[in-house]
Design an enzyme around this catalytic site. Structure first.
Site, PDB file in Angstrom:
ATOM      1  N   ASP A  83       0.823  -1.215   0.000  1.00 38.37           N
ATOM      2  CA  ASP A  83       0.000   0.000   0.000  1.00 38.37           C
ATOM      3  C   ASP A  83       0.852   1.258   0.000  1.00 38.37           C
ATOM      4  OD1 ASP A  83      -1.803  -2.006   0.460  1.00 38.37           O
ATOM      5  OD2 ASP A  83      -2.560  -1.221   2.353  1.00 38.37           O
ATOM      6  N   ASP A 118      -2.691   5.582  -2.950  1.00 41.18           N
ATOM      7  CA  ASP A 118      -2.035   4.486  -2.244  1.00 41.18           C
ATOM      8  C   ASP A 118      -1.350   3.648  -3.320  1.00 41.18           C
ATOM      9  OD1 ASP A 118      -3.221   5.403   0.086  1.00 41.18           O
ATOM     10  OD2 ASP A 118      -4.222   3.509   0.575  1.00 41.18           O
ATOM     11  N   HIS A 135      -7.697  -0.140  -3.434  1.00 38.31           N
ATOM     12  CA  HIS A 135      -6.626  -1.082  -3.753  1.00 38.31           C
ATOM     13  C   HIS A 135      -7.081  -2.080  -4.819  1.00 38.31           C
ATOM     14  CE1 HIS A 135      -4.937  -0.039   0.466  1.00 38.31           C
ATOM     15  NE2 HIS A 135      -4.959   0.987  -0.358  1.00 38.31           N
ATOM     16  N   ASP A 162      -5.785  -4.761  -6.022  1.00 40.02           N
ATOM     17  CA  ASP A 162      -5.256  -6.124  -6.086  1.00 40.02           C
ATOM     18  C   ASP A 162      -6.154  -7.219  -5.502  1.00 40.02           C
ATOM     19  OD1 ASP A 162      -4.603  -4.901  -3.692  1.00 40.02           O
ATOM     20  OD2 ASP A 162      -2.544  -5.610  -3.613  1.00 40.02           O
ATOM     21  N   CYS A 207      -0.737  -7.851  -0.952  1.00 37.81           N
ATOM     22  CA  CYS A 207      -0.719  -6.700  -0.031  1.00 37.81           C
ATOM     23  C   CYS A 207       0.463  -6.772   0.934  1.00 37.81           C
ATOM     24  CB  CYS A 207      -1.965  -6.693   0.838  1.00 37.81           C
ATOM     25  SG  CYS A 207      -3.520  -6.687  -0.024  1.00 37.81           S
TER      26      CYS A 207
HETATM   27  N1  NVA Z   1     -10.808  -3.513  -2.082  1.00 35.33           N
HETATM   28  C1  NVA Z   1     -10.147  -4.663  -1.652  1.00 35.33           C
HETATM   29  C2  NVA Z   1      -8.902  -4.482  -0.900  1.00 35.33           C
HETATM   30  C3  NVA Z   1      -8.106  -5.719  -0.922  1.00 35.33           C
HETATM   31  C4  NVA Z   1      -6.677  -5.614  -1.187  1.00 35.33           C
HETATM   32  C5  NVA Z   1     -11.111  -5.603  -1.022  1.00 35.33           C
HETATM   33  O1  NVA Z   1     -11.668  -6.383  -1.764  1.00 35.33           O
HETATM   34  O2  NVA Z   1     -11.349  -5.593   0.188  1.00 35.33           O
END
Ligand code: NVA
Length: 377
Positions: free
Chosen positions: A112, A200, A249, A251, A355
């Site tokens: 991150d 991030d 995020h 990923d 992560c």
């Molecule tokens: N947006 C994501 C963050 C995971 C890295 C989720 O699915 O919670």
């Protein structure tokens, strides 16, 4: 195993080239931070985290660290050098002239905070107040890399003010329906405003000359523009995923596995108008397998889609979470050697295998995987 005397080289251009050196986070001292605008917008209405904050229990830290240490051992056994951050006391209040908050979060998810591109490691602005100082945990490593690799570039994006001007007031309500959230995501109305550049590092995917960046809660358009100006030799593409009510995020949503192949969360499909870059260059976007779990583990920020948050060891080898049987099976059918590792005890501290790591060195150079394109998305 690579010894600590091996020469440090910072070099990583994508998510899949053969891995030589990586940072794996630590759970030590991990806290649930108190409420603040961007963080509250991310915690689902029915989450067990609502209204809770403070240091996580010692036995939860211990279990998470056991899995992080095991990941470290798995990587080292494959010849990858692994470094670890230096935790600070996250339980103290922190402040800038603009705000204060009662605690920090931790240093489990380096992905991150740090973006490695070529010989540069860039500290992201971050967008939560509780994560504003997290870069300090990585400074001992970055200082060492800077000393050991004469070509390493240590950069830091402008630290944001993170005043209330950075957050949309309509996201501060406790009672936003999922339907409302989905409408807002589709309209690209997120909790963060455009008051200043915010990003991030985990919203950025690296494809050699091209960077694909998610516009969402933690990265705004000004942050994407800042990245484009900062990396003028690269083409920066904005994407967003309308099916995600809590878009932070990229990923657990869009995961490149090797040149030409991406898995995409079927609940967060890349919109048709953003597929051209991939289609025109013969990249296949396949739907990711469904997660094996119905709920995230207790006191976890992330969704069940951490199943997709895998770490590529090289273009043929992937580390995935051991209980995610459907994802393991799909990766196997896609032709990968799959290394299952248990990791669910670490999820609550900031995510899964992608992560919890960030690249320092992968073999390979900066390639153009999308030669057929006429404009930025
Ligand atoms: N947006 C994501 C963050 C995971 C890295 C989720 O699915 O919670």
């Amino acid at each position: 195993m690579i010894s600590s005397t091996d020469k440090t080289i910072v070099n990583s251009w994508n998510e899949w080239d053969p891995l030589r050196h990586i940072i794996v986070g630590r759970a030590d001292g991990g806290c649930i931070p108190p409420g603040e605008p961007a963080l509250d917008a991310k915690v689902p209405e029915d989450s067990d985290m609502r209204g809770r904050w403070g240091p996580r229990p010692a036995e939860a830290v211990e279990r998470a660290n056991a899995q992080l240490d095991n990941l470290t051992a798995v990587l080292e056994a494959r010849g990858v050098r692994v470094d670890r951050p230096t935790p600070i006391d996250f339980s103290h209040p922190v402040a800038t002239p603009d705000w204060e908050t009662a605690s920090m979060m931790g240093c489990m998810p380096p992905r991150d905070v740090l973006l490695t591109l070529g010989s540069e490691i860039l500290e992201a602005t971050m967008s939560y107040r509780c994560r504003w100082f997290e870069y300090l945990c990585y400074r001992p490593l970055l200082e060492r890399y800077f000393e050991e690799d004469p070509d390493m570039r240590h950069e830091a994006a402008p630290k944001p003010r993170l005043t209330d001007a950075d957050y949309h007031a309509d996201y501060l309500s406790d009672t936003i329906s999922i339907a409302q959230r989905l409408d807002w995501t589709a309209a690209r109305h997120f909790v963060t405003t455009e008051a200043e550049p915010l990003f991030d590092a985990a919203d950025v995917l690296r494809f050699g000359r091209d960077l694909v960046v998610q516009h969402g809660f933690t990265t705004n358009l000004k942050g994407i523009d800042w990245l484009a100006r900062h990396f003028p030799a690269h083409r920066v593409h904005m994407v967003n995923f309308p099916g995600d009510p809590y878009p932070i995020h990229i990923d657990a949503t869009f995961t490149p596995l090797r040149p030409g192949l991406i898995i995409n969360n079927p609940d967060r499909r890349l919109p048709d108008d953003q597929r051209k870059l991939f289609e025109d260059n013969d990249w296949e976007i396949v739907e990711a397998a469904r997660p094996a779990h119905n709920r995230p583990p207790p006191l976890c920020y992330s969704s069940v889609w951490l199943s997709m948050n895998v770490l590529m060891v090289d273009p043929k080898t992937v580390i995935a979470e051991a209980s995610e049987v459907h994802q393991l099976d799909q990766l196997d059918r896609l032709g990968f050697e799959v290394i299952p590792v248990p990791f669910r005890d670490a999820y609550a501290f900031g995510g899964a295998l992608h992560c919890a790591t960030t690249d320092v060195c992968r073999e390979g150079t900066c390639e153009d995987y999308f030669p057929r394109q006429t404009h930025r998305i």
